[in-house]
Write a protein that holds these residues in place. Structure first.
Motif, PDB file in Angstrom:
ATOM      1  N   ALA A 117     -57.248  28.009  -6.775  1.00  0.00           N
ATOM      2  CA  ALA A 117     -57.237  26.575  -7.068  1.00  0.00           C
ATOM      3  C   ALA A 117     -55.855  25.977  -6.845  1.00  0.00           C
ATOM      4  CB  ALA A 117     -57.691  26.343  -8.513  1.00  0.00           C
ATOM      5  N   ASN A 118     -54.817  26.722  -7.227  1.00  0.00           N
ATOM      6  CA  ASN A 118     -53.447  26.239  -7.032  1.00  0.00           C
ATOM      7  C   ASN A 118     -53.085  26.163  -5.555  1.00  0.00           C
ATOM      8  OD1 ASN A 118     -52.916  25.889  -9.751  1.00  0.00           O
ATOM      9  ND2 ASN A 118     -52.002  27.920 -10.014  1.00  0.00           N
ATOM     10  N   LEU A 119     -53.581  27.115  -4.772  1.00  0.00           N
ATOM     11  CA  LEU A 119     -53.328  27.070  -3.331  1.00  0.00           C
ATOM     12  C   LEU A 119     -53.928  25.813  -2.715  1.00  0.00           C
ATOM     13  CD1 LEU A 119     -52.338  28.325  -0.669  1.00  0.00           C
ATOM     14  CD2 LEU A 119     -54.522  29.555  -0.547  1.00  0.00           C
ATOM     15  N   GLN A 120     -55.133  25.459  -3.117  1.00  0.00           N
ATOM     16  CA  GLN A 120     -55.767  24.258  -2.583  1.00  0.00           C
ATOM     17  C   GLN A 120     -54.938  23.007  -2.904  1.00  0.00           C
ATOM     18  OE1 GLN A 120     -59.905  23.810  -3.607  1.00  0.00           O
ATOM     19  NE2 GLN A 120     -60.005  21.690  -2.901  1.00  0.00           N
ATOM     20  N   LYS A 121     -54.444  22.920  -4.123  1.00  0.00           N
ATOM     21  CA  LYS A 121     -53.603  21.778  -4.512  1.00  0.00           C
ATOM     22  C   LYS A 121     -52.305  21.768  -3.715  1.00  0.00           C
ATOM     23  CE  LYS A 121     -55.314  21.778  -9.287  1.00  0.00           C
ATOM     24  NZ  LYS A 121     -54.945  22.059 -10.706  1.00  0.00           N
ATOM     25  N   LEU A 122     -51.715  22.943  -3.544  1.00  0.00           N
ATOM     26  CA  LEU A 122     -50.463  23.043  -2.793  1.00  0.00           C
ATOM     27  C   LEU A 122     -50.657  22.623  -1.342  1.00  0.00           C
ATOM     28  CD1 LEU A 122     -47.510  23.873  -2.506  1.00  0.00           C
ATOM     29  CD2 LEU A 122     -48.273  26.246  -2.226  1.00  0.00           C
ATOM     30  N   ASN A 123     -51.741  23.049  -0.719  1.00  0.00           N
ATOM     31  CA  ASN A 123     -52.005  22.670   0.674  1.00  0.00           C
ATOM     32  C   ASN A 123     -52.168  21.160   0.825  1.00  0.00           C
ATOM     33  OD1 ASN A 123     -51.849  25.229   1.801  1.00  0.00           O
ATOM     34  ND2 ASN A 123     -54.036  25.644   1.550  1.00  0.00           N
ATOM     35  N   GLU A 124     -52.799  20.537  -0.144  1.00  0.00           N
ATOM     36  CA  GLU A 124     -52.938  19.077  -0.097  1.00  0.00           C
ATOM     37  C   GLU A 124     -51.579  18.400  -0.181  1.00  0.00           C
ATOM     38  OE1 GLU A 124     -55.568  18.280  -3.334  1.00  0.00           O
ATOM     39  OE2 GLU A 124     -57.368  18.989  -2.259  1.00  0.00           O
ATOM     40  N   ARG A 125     -50.705  18.918  -1.045  1.00  0.00           N
ATOM     41  CA  ARG A 125     -49.356  18.349  -1.160  1.00  0.00           C
ATOM     42  C   ARG A 125     -48.547  18.574   0.118  1.00  0.00           C
ATOM     43  NH1 ARG A 125     -45.913  19.749  -6.330  1.00  0.00           N
ATOM     44  NH2 ARG A 125     -44.771  17.930  -5.526  1.00  0.00           N
ATOM     45  N   LEU A 126     -48.722  19.739   0.739  1.00  0.00           N
ATOM     46  CA  LEU A 126     -47.974  20.034   1.967  1.00  0.00           C
ATOM     47  C   LEU A 126     -48.441  19.151   3.120  1.00  0.00           C
ATOM     48  CD1 LEU A 126     -47.806  23.924   1.668  1.00  0.00           C
ATOM     49  CD2 LEU A 126     -45.873  22.323   1.525  1.00  0.00           C
ATOM     50  N   ASP A 127     -49.724  18.886   3.208  1.00  0.00           N
ATOM     51  CA  ASP A 127     -50.227  17.980   4.245  1.00  0.00           C
ATOM     52  C   ASP A 127     -49.657  16.566   4.052  1.00  0.00           C
ATOM     53  OD1 ASP A 127     -51.730  19.861   5.617  1.00  0.00           O
ATOM     54  OD2 ASP A 127     -53.545  19.493   4.436  1.00  0.00           O
ATOM     55  N   ALA A 128     -49.608  16.113   2.807  1.00  0.00           N
ATOM     56  CA  ALA A 128     -49.053  14.790   2.517  1.00  0.00           C
ATOM     57  C   ALA A 128     -47.560  14.757   2.834  1.00  0.00           C
ATOM     58  CB  ALA A 128     -49.300  14.424   1.057  1.00  0.00           C
ATOM     59  N   LEU A 129     -46.848  15.837   2.502  1.00  0.00           N
ATOM     60  CA  LEU A 129     -45.419  15.929   2.811  1.00  0.00           C
ATOM     61  C   LEU A 129     -45.185  15.855   4.307  1.00  0.00           C
ATOM     62  CD1 LEU A 129     -42.448  16.609   2.001  1.00  0.00           C
ATOM     63  CD2 LEU A 129     -43.088  19.023   2.246  1.00  0.00           C
ATOM     64  N   ASP A 130     -45.980  16.569   5.078  1.00  0.00           N
ATOM     65  CA  ASP A 130     -45.846  16.583   6.534  1.00  0.00           C
ATOM     66  C   ASP A 130     -45.966  15.168   7.112  1.00  0.00           C
ATOM     67  OD1 ASP A 130     -45.667  17.972   9.087  1.00  0.00           O
ATOM     68  OD2 ASP A 130     -47.805  17.551   9.315  1.00  0.00           O
ATOM     69  N   LYS A 131     -46.931  14.428   6.616  1.00  0.00           N
ATOM     70  CA  LYS A 131     -47.124  13.048   7.068  1.00  0.00           C
ATOM     71  C   LYS A 131     -45.939  12.177   6.686  1.00  0.00           C
ATOM     72  CE  LYS A 131     -50.371   9.165   6.759  1.00  0.00           C
ATOM     73  NZ  LYS A 131     -51.643   8.664   6.159  1.00  0.00           N
ATOM     74  N   THR A 132     -45.449  12.333   5.465  1.00  0.00           N
ATOM     75  CA  THR A 132     -44.311  11.545   4.991  1.00  0.00           C
ATOM     76  C   THR A 132     -43.065  11.819   5.822  1.00  0.00           C
ATOM     77  OG1 THR A 132     -45.144  11.463   2.731  1.00  0.00           O
ATOM     78  CG2 THR A 132     -42.783  11.127   3.023  1.00  0.00           C
ATOM     79  N   LEU A 133     -42.796  13.092   6.108  1.00  0.00           N
ATOM     80  CA  LEU A 133     -41.607  13.443   6.881  1.00  0.00           C
ATOM     81  C   LEU A 133     -41.669  12.880   8.291  1.00  0.00           C
ATOM     82  CD1 LEU A 133     -41.086  17.146   5.738  1.00  0.00           C
ATOM     83  CD2 LEU A 133     -39.639  15.177   5.186  1.00  0.00           C
ATOM     84  N   ALA A 134     -42.836  12.947   8.910  1.00  0.00           N
ATOM     85  CA  ALA A 134     -42.988  12.392  10.257  1.00  0.00           C
ATOM     86  C   ALA A 134     -42.681  10.893  10.260  1.00  0.00           C
ATOM     87  CB  ALA A 134     -44.404  12.648  10.775  1.00  0.00           C
ATOM     88  N   GLU A 135     -43.138  10.195   9.246  1.00  0.00           N
ATOM     89  CA  GLU A 135     -42.874   8.757   9.142  1.00  0.00           C
ATOM     90  C   GLU A 135     -41.398   8.481   8.857  1.00  0.00           C
ATOM     91  OE1 GLU A 135     -45.557   7.658   6.049  1.00  0.00           O
ATOM     92  OE2 GLU A 135     -47.328   7.592   7.377  1.00  0.00           O
ATOM     93  N   THR A 136     -40.770   9.333   8.038  1.00  0.00           N
ATOM     94  CA  THR A 136     -39.369   9.133   7.670  1.00  0.00           C
ATOM     95  C   THR A 136     -38.445   9.227   8.867  1.00  0.00           C
ATOM     96  OG1 THR A 136     -39.724   9.975   5.423  1.00  0.00           O
ATOM     97  CG2 THR A 136     -37.460  10.015   6.261  1.00  0.00           C
ATOM     98  N   VAL A 137     -38.654  10.241   9.712  1.00  0.00           N
ATOM     99  CA  VAL A 137     -37.705  10.479  10.811  1.00  0.00           C
ATOM    100  C   VAL A 137     -38.097   9.782  12.108  1.00  0.00           C
ATOM    101  CG1 VAL A 137     -37.030  12.694   9.818  1.00  0.00           C
ATOM    102  CG2 VAL A 137     -38.809  12.633  11.576  1.00  0.00           C
ATOM    103  N   ALA A 138     -39.271   9.163  12.153  1.00  0.00           N
ATOM    104  CA  ALA A 138     -39.721   8.519  13.393  1.00  0.00           C
ATOM    105  C   ALA A 138     -38.702   7.526  13.954  1.00  0.00           C
ATOM    106  CB  ALA A 138     -41.076   7.842  13.170  1.00  0.00           C
ATOM    107  N   PRO A 139     -38.047   6.682  13.137  1.00  0.00           N
ATOM    108  CA  PRO A 139     -37.119   5.697  13.702  1.00  0.00           C
ATOM    109  C   PRO A 139     -35.841   6.300  14.280  1.00  0.00           C
ATOM    110  CG  PRO A 139     -37.853   5.047  11.492  1.00  0.00           C
ATOM    111  CD  PRO A 139     -38.245   6.472  11.690  1.00  0.00           C
TER     112      PRO A 139
END
Length: 340
Positions: free
Chosen positions: A204-226
């Motif tokens: 169950a913790n792995l599933q929660k962690l994977n969701e957070r990592l996917d969200a982090l990946d999206k955030t980082l891509a948006e942060t460094v895009a400019p």
């Protein structure tokens, strides 16, 4: 009467709470990996950390308390030889009861070959997944090695070859959230096998962690895009995985490994690269001497910043990995956005 009611209430709470079996002793080498393990063990137990505080795995010396923790461990997680060199002999000396997991060998992990340091050649961003960039970086690494020998850096290259044998890989694998997902899957599998009574909690913790990592990946891509087209220089070449995932432009590194001080020729090469690139940023790291950054930017319009790839300045725990990655993205954006 009141005490009886309080006792019954407390008993009800305890009975309704999930009961976890006692967790095994788990030891983890460095903070970023410890954070992933702590996320998967949440609610079950807390792993022990070897390299604490602002220490670096590149220069760490084992303490008696570390040796005692390893001897008591049922599971040990580390990245592998080439990063935590200080752990190789202690892990070999462990008894047969401990399960030692080298996470750089986790299935599905992206692995990039070492570059020789110095000024990297410009890389083609390639397709959206960065495959061409990956292949070009590996090819550049080979050319950089020959160029370094040709320009009198044979001693430093020899030291590099001693530490990282031919064909080995950059071990800073955690600086890509997709690699974090691959390692997390291996961590969960290992813990479930070692502690089947708590397997459901780990899953169950792995599933929660994977969701957070996917969200982090999206955030980082948006942060460094400019700022992803603006070149910058780092203290040591620890950022290939971040670079490859988000197509940012690392133009070079001051040194190959933090324990190998660069010579005057290397510093001159980086200084020239900065001037050729125009205004950019050069990033120090909190554990190592910042004066070298000042040397290479002197007389240029480059700015300085700080990146912390090993989380030296962060408190350990499940949230550390996310703070680490978000801080890298924010530091890049802040410095490069202000560069002309």
């Amino acid at each position: 009467m009141k005490s009886t009611a309080a006792f019954l209430f407390a008993s009800t709470i305890l009975l309704s709470s999930p009961a976890f079996a006692e967790a095994p002793n788990v030891v983890v080498s460095i903070k970023p990996i410890h954070s992933l393990v702590a996320s998967i063990m949440q609610g079950v137990g807390e792993p022990s950390l070897v390299v604490e505080g602002a220490a670096s795995p590149h220069t760490y010396n084992m303490k008696p308390s570390n040796a005692a923790a390893l001897q008591a461990a049922k599971v040990v997680f580390w990245v592998g030889p080439g990063l935590e060199i200080f752990l190789e002999k202690p892990l070999e000396a462990l008894g047969g009861d401990a399960k030692v997991v080298e996470l750089s060998e986790a299935p599905g992990l992206e692995k990039l070959k070492f570059r020789e340091g110095g000024a990297f050649e410009p890389h083609d961003d390639g397709d959206e997944d960065g495959e061409e960039s990956h292949e070009h970086s590996a090819e550049d690494a080979s050319h950089e090695g020959h160029d370094a020998d040709a320009h009198g850096a044979a001693a430093e290259t020899a030291e590099h070859d001693h530490e990282h044998g031919e064909g080995e890989f950059d071990m800073h694998v955690w600086l890509n959230p997709m690699n974090a997902k691959a390692m997390a899957a291996e961590i969960e599998k290992t813990l479930a096998e070692a502690d089947p009574a708590n397997a459901a909690a780990y899953s169950a913790n792995l599933q929660k962690l994977n969701e957070r990592l996917d969200a982090l990946d999206k955030t980082l891509a948006e942060t460094v895009a400019p700022i992803k087209d603006k070149p910058f220089v780092v203290f040591h070449d620890a950022y290939q995985y971040f670079e490859h995932r988000y197509n940012v432009r690392v133009a070079g590194s001051i040194t190959v490994s933090p324990e190998v001080l660069p010579g005057a020729e290397r510093l001159s090469e980086i200084h020239a690269k900065i001037e050729d690139l125009g205004a950019t940023c050069v990033f120090a790291e909190p554990q190592f001497e910042p004066k070298l950054v000042n040397v290479v930017i002197e007389g240029t319009s480059a700015k300085s910043g700080t990146l912390d790839p090993e989380a030296a300045t962060l408190e350990g725990g499940p949230d550390l990995y996310f703070q680490l990655m978000e801080n890298i993205g924010a530091s890049l954006k802040d410095c490069l956005s202000s560069a002309s």
